[in-house]
Design an enzyme around this catalytic site. Structure first.
Site, PDB file in Angstrom:
ATOM      1  N   CYS A 151       5.668   0.039   7.738  1.00  0.00           N
ATOM      2  CA  CYS A 151       5.497   1.071   7.087  1.00  0.00           C
ATOM      3  C   CYS A 151       6.656   1.666   6.304  1.00  0.00           C
ATOM      4  CB  CYS A 151       5.135   2.015   8.113  1.00  0.00           C
ATOM      5  SG  CYS A 151       4.641   3.740   7.367  1.00  0.00           S
ATOM      6  N   LEU A 152       6.513   1.900   5.031  1.00  0.00           N
ATOM      7  CA  LEU A 152       7.546   2.457   4.182  1.00  0.00           C
ATOM      8  C   LEU A 152       8.090   3.961   4.718  1.00  0.00           C
ATOM      9  CD1 LEU A 152       5.937   1.734   0.741  1.00  0.00           C
ATOM     10  CD2 LEU A 152       7.445   0.512   2.070  1.00  0.00           C
TER      11      LEU A 152
ATOM     12  N   GLN B 277       2.850  10.096   1.766  1.00  0.00           N
ATOM     13  CA  GLN B 277       4.229   9.577   1.746  1.00  0.00           C
ATOM     14  C   GLN B 277       5.122   9.777   0.882  1.00  0.00           C
ATOM     15  OE1 GLN B 277       2.349   5.250   2.385  1.00  0.00           O
ATOM     16  NE2 GLN B 277       4.094   5.192   3.585  1.00  0.00           N
TER      17      GLN B 277
ATOM     18  N   HIS C  64      -2.454   7.270   7.317  1.00  0.00           N
ATOM     19  CA  HIS C  64      -1.846   8.394   6.685  1.00  0.00           C
ATOM     20  C   HIS C  64      -2.298   9.547   6.274  1.00  0.00           C
ATOM     21  CE1 HIS C  64       2.001   6.305   6.654  1.00  0.00           C
ATOM     22  NE2 HIS C  64       1.714   5.075   6.026  1.00  0.00           N
TER      23      HIS C  64
ATOM     24  N   GLY D 204       0.756  -1.296  -0.089  1.00  0.00           N
ATOM     25  CA  GLY D 204       0.309  -0.032   0.083  1.00  0.00           C
ATOM     26  C   GLY D 204       0.885   1.245   0.019  1.00  0.00           C
TER      27      GLY D 204
ATOM     28  N   HIS E  79      -4.365   1.407   7.760  1.00  0.00           N
ATOM     29  CA  HIS E  79      -3.279   2.192   7.750  1.00  0.00           C
ATOM     30  C   HIS E  79      -2.992   3.331   6.826  1.00  0.00           C
ATOM     31  CE1 HIS E  79       1.286   1.345   8.189  1.00  0.00           C
ATOM     32  NE2 HIS E  79       1.279   2.135   6.970  1.00  0.00           N
ATOM     33  N   GLU E  80      -3.562   3.082   5.544  1.00  0.00           N
ATOM     34  CA  GLU E  80      -3.398   3.998   4.500  1.00  0.00           C
ATOM     35  C   GLU E  80      -4.196   5.348   4.829  1.00  0.00           C
ATOM     36  OE1 GLU E  80      -0.770   3.650   2.894  1.00  0.00           O
ATOM     37  OE2 GLU E  80      -0.632   1.676   3.064  1.00  0.00           O
TER      38      GLU E  80
HETATM   39  O1  K1U Z   1       1.629   2.772   3.868  1.00  0.00           O
HETATM   40  C1  K1U Z   1       2.641   2.061   4.057  1.00  0.00           C
HETATM   41  O2  K1U Z   1       3.663   2.477   4.638  1.00  0.00           O
HETATM   42  C2  K1U Z   1       2.843   0.710   3.211  1.00  0.00           C
HETATM   43  C3  K1U Z   1       2.862  -0.613   4.239  1.00  0.00           C
HETATM   44  C4  K1U Z   1       1.492  -1.093   4.225  1.00  0.00           C
HETATM   45  C5  K1U Z   1       0.943  -1.954   5.084  1.00  0.00           C
HETATM   46  C6  K1U Z   1       1.727  -3.188   5.505  1.00  0.00           C
HETATM   47  C7  K1U Z   1       1.479  -4.088   6.587  1.00  0.00           C
HETATM   48  C8  K1U Z   1       0.297  -3.796   7.191  1.00  0.00           C
HETATM   49  C9  K1U Z   1      -0.782  -2.597   6.900  1.00  0.00           C
HETATM   50  C10 K1U Z   1      -0.238  -1.728   5.955  1.00  0.00           C
HETATM   51  C11 K1U Z   1       3.864  -1.493   3.514  1.00  0.00           C
HETATM   52  O3  K1U Z   1       3.637  -2.056   2.590  1.00  0.00           O
HETATM   53  S1  K1U Z   1       5.024  -2.060   4.755  1.00  0.00           S
HETATM   54  C12 K1U Z   1       6.050  -3.350   3.680  1.00  0.00           C
HETATM   55  C13 K1U Z   1       5.200  -4.482   3.486  1.00  0.00           C
HETATM   56  O4  K1U Z   1       5.151  -4.990   2.420  1.00  0.00           O
HETATM   57  C14 K1U Z   1       4.609  -5.585   4.573  1.00  0.00           C
HETATM   58  C15 K1U Z   1       5.044  -5.383   6.023  1.00  0.00           C
HETATM   59  C16 K1U Z   1       4.134  -6.112   7.058  1.00  0.00           C
HETATM   60  C17 K1U Z   1       3.502  -7.311   6.470  1.00  0.00           C
HETATM   61  C18 K1U Z   1       3.128  -7.427   5.277  1.00  0.00           C
HETATM   62  C19 K1U Z   1       3.817  -6.680   4.266  1.00  0.00           C
HETATM   63 ZN    ZN Z   2       2.669   3.478   6.462  1.00  0.00          ZN
END
Ligand code: K1U
Ligand code: ZN
Length: 167
Positions: free
Chosen positions: A106-107, A58, A152, A53, A148-149
């Protein structure tokens, strides 16, 4: 969503940047070329960062646009694979009372993963990339990504939601 070879990979704001703490602005003209280009660039940036996401703040754009792109991963092997969806002006209209804990990253927050309590299911209304208003219901990992998004867009990071007693 097609991968646009002309799309740009944008820099990703990191925790502490002012843009991540702001309430983002509504998108007024979803079909405007600058918005469509931003969506393509967010998609390319999310793919390059291996995310599931991304939200416009971001990439330093304080606008209410998110992208959701669930796929199975080591933490969520049963997560549904989906075509990435761009959502403009998303509004979560309904949350289930049922909550669930799940790991998030989170990125914009380097080297941190933590378990966050979220609603298991939700209904969201949004404008899609074609400018149509859509209402959909999601559960599990996809509902988690949406929450989560949308956080943000409201200046909230997942680390703000952690229980201090468990840290
Ligand atoms: O918004 C962001 O920072 C992107 C985030 C989204 C997200 C990941 C996990 C749970 C809720 C929202 C990411 O993509 S973090 C990297 C990722 O690929 C990941 C991390 C944890 C679990 C699964 C994927
Ligand atoms: Zn995030």
């Amino acid at each position: 969503m097609l991968v646009n070879t002309e799309a740009k990979i944008l820099p990703i704001a990191q925790q502490g940047e002012a843009v991540l703490a702001q309430v983002a602005q509504l998108v007024i003209d979803p079909l405007h070329p600058s918005i469509q280009t931003l969506i393509q660039d967010m998609h390319a940036t999310m793919l390059a960062a291996n995310g599931v996401g991304i939200a416009a703040p971001q990439v330093f754009q304080s606008l209410r646009i998110i992208m959701v792109a669930s796929r199975p991963n080591p933490r969520y092997p049963d997560a549904p694979p989906m075509e990435p969806i761009a959502m403009m002006n998303p509004e979560i209209n309904w949350y289930s009372d049922e909550m669930c804990l799940g790991e998030e990253g989170c990125l914009s927050v380097a080297n941190t993963r933590a378990s966050v309590a979220r609603a298991e299911r939700l209904k969201v209304t949004y404008i899609n990339q074609q400018g149509e208003t859509v209402e959909s219901e999601y559960s599990g990992f996809v509902a988690r990504i949406i929450q989560h998004e949308v956080d943000h867009l409201n200046g909230v990071l997942f680390v703000d939601r952690l229980d201090p007693d468990l840290m």
